[in-house]
Scaffold this active site. Structure first.
Site, PDB file in Angstrom:
ATOM      1  N   ASP A 134      -8.642   3.105  11.481  1.00  0.00           N
ATOM      2  CA  ASP A 134      -7.377   3.812  11.604  1.00  0.00           C
ATOM      3  C   ASP A 134      -7.383   5.189  10.964  1.00  0.00           C
ATOM      4  O   ASP A 134      -6.636   6.071  11.382  1.00  0.00           O
ATOM      5  CB  ASP A 134      -6.239   2.965  11.030  1.00  0.00           C
ATOM      6  N   SER A 154      -4.896  -9.629   6.313  1.00  0.00           N
ATOM      7  CA  SER A 154      -4.130  -8.436   6.663  1.00  0.00           C
ATOM      8  C   SER A 154      -3.572  -8.578   8.073  1.00  0.00           C
ATOM      9  O   SER A 154      -4.281  -9.019   8.989  1.00  0.00           O
ATOM     10  CB  SER A 154      -5.039  -7.210   6.574  1.00  0.00           C
ATOM     11  N   ARG A 161      -1.638   4.030  17.135  1.00  0.00           N
ATOM     12  CA  ARG A 161      -1.755   5.121  16.167  1.00  0.00           C
ATOM     13  C   ARG A 161      -1.425   6.495  16.747  1.00  0.00           C
ATOM     14  O   ARG A 161      -0.818   7.316  16.052  1.00  0.00           O
ATOM     15  CB  ARG A 161      -3.150   5.123  15.541  1.00  0.00           C
ATOM     16  N   ASP A 193       0.815  -1.211   0.000  1.00  0.00           N
ATOM     17  CA  ASP A 193       0.000   0.000   0.000  1.00  0.00           C
ATOM     18  C   ASP A 193       0.851   1.263   0.000  1.00  0.00           C
ATOM     19  O   ASP A 193       0.657   2.156  -0.834  1.00  0.00           O
ATOM     20  CB  ASP A 193      -0.924   0.021   1.223  1.00  0.00           C
TER      21      ASP A 193
END
Length: 413
Positions: free
Chosen positions: A135, A189, A106, A24
């Site tokens: 996220d 993932s 995060r 990504d």
């Protein structure tokens, strides 16, 4: 594949990209340059995910990022000290079981991304989160709270690359350097840090399908764990674990050691369907070996050191605190206010907890503290000289007054 964006008419001079080096963000590097014509700075946080960060650096260089624009930093100690441990002081779990290993990672990444942006004079920040997930909120709400002057870019909400196949096609068309074995990646993932590893998507999207045992990377199958249990002792000071089996350790060292020990005993596996911030449901499989032990130990030391009402108040506000973190509001005034309340309860949360690990289970077998509120003289079932049992009669009559009044009214109908 088209790279057009309806947002591209707004110029961007320099952007700091949260960069993992995976498919990504490798595509993102080229897409940002092609779409915005901007200068790119990459930032990669080492949170204990176990990746080869030199390879990440080299990949950014091959993608044309200037060496002085590549930032890779070890944030493990700060991550555990300033984010994980404060969360564990609250005993925070989302929807009753999830220890939020992704959500808590995060805020520190976004904070350092912002600091780097200011250091290099960037005018934009970019993440690689999809438009479906949680996220994007966690990054962008941190941007809003800490750097409202910087523009946040969310390519997954701008481009038309909406699948893994389209990303691979774009990478091939634009000669993006990706791992040679990219097509052989697991059909799900993964996200990892020192607190946990998560697995989502692909073969796990059917909530009836059992997670294959081969996906797990940091814990053995409980059935294959040692046949002999292992005992360990965690020492707490002001609500934080500071030593393991009598050996003083830093926060990150404690968690890493617990991960290793608990993982060998198959502790910390979790398979849930959770409610994302958007309201959609998502199936996730998690490994949080050290965190599972830490939570059990922290609750145990609190059980003998916290006043009853303080303990119950913490349990009442915990779901709200967990929701705040899950929703990406770490830097909000409400989280800071709750944190101050929680931390004020932790000053006497000192002492030791003994735990036994066996076949995927964590059992508390002992707890002791110099600040304990537990007194055997009061708790004993034997004779004592400190508690007059007749005192309970008046307390019960007062507690039952409203119930008696309600019963009398009902009898008159």
């Amino acid at each position: 594949m088209s790279s057009k964006s309806r947002f591209a008419s707004r110029p961007v001079k320099k952007v700091v990209l949260a960069y993992s080096g995976g498919l990504d963000t490798s595509v993102l590097l080229v897409w940002l340059r092609e779409t915005y014509g901007c200068e790119i700075v990459t930032f990669t946080a080492d949170l204990g995910q176990g990746e080869d960060l030199q390879a990440v650096h080299d990949k950014a260089v091959r993608a044309g990022v200037a060496k002085d624009h590549i930032f890779i930093e070890d944030l493990r100690e700060s991550f555990v000290t300033d984010y994980v441990f404060p969360m564990f002081r609250a005993n925070a779990v989302y929807e009753g079981c999830y220890l939020m290993g992704t959500a808590i990672a995060r805020p520190i990444t976004a904070l350092r991304q912002i600091e780097i942006a200011r250091q290099v004079g960037a005018d934009a920040l970019c993440h690689g989160c999809t438009g479906k997930g949680n996220d994007q909120y966690r990054f962008e709400l941190a941007y809003a709270a800490l750097a409202p002057e910087l523009r946040g870019l969310a390519p997954w909400r701008e481009w038309d690359l909406n699948s893994r196949e389209s990303l691979l096609a774009y990478a091939q068309a634009h000669q993006v350097a990706i791992d040679a074995n990219q097509d052989d990646k697991p059909p799900y993932s993964m996200d990892a840090n020192v607190l946990h590893t998560s697995y989502e998507g692909g073969i796990l999207e059917d909530p009836w399908a059992a997670a294959p045992d081969e996906i797990f990377t940091r814990s053995v199958n409980p059935a294959d764990a040692p046949n002999t249990p292992q005992d360990l002792v965690l020492t707490f000071a002001a609500g934080d674990a500071v030593a393991l089996d009598g050996k003083n350790m830093s926060p990150a060292q404690v968690l890493a050691a617990l991960n290793d020990i608990a993982g060998r005993h198959g502790v910390g596996r979790l398979d849930i369907v959770e409610n994302r911030r958007s309201g959609m449901k998502s199936r996730g499989v998690y490994e949080t070996p050290g965190g599972t032990v830490l939570l059990a130990a922290h609750r145990a030391i609190e059980s003998i050191t916290l006043d009853i009402q303080a303990a119950h108040l913490k349990d009442e506000i915990m779901p709200r605190y967990a929701q705040i973190i899950y929703d990406g509001l770490w830097f909000s005034p409400e989280r800071e206010a709750l944190q101050a309340l929680i931390d004020s309860t932790q000053q006497q949360v000192n002492g030791e907890v003994r735990l036994r690990l066996y076949k995927g289970q964590v059992t508390v077998t002992g707890r002791r503290s110099p600040d304990s509120l537990y007194q055997e003289a009061y708790a004993t079932f034997g004779a004592d000289d400190v508690f007059d049992q007749q005192d309970s009669s008046g307390s019960i009559r007062i507690a039952g007054l409203r119930l008696r009044l309600a019963a009398e009214r009902k009898a008159k109908r």
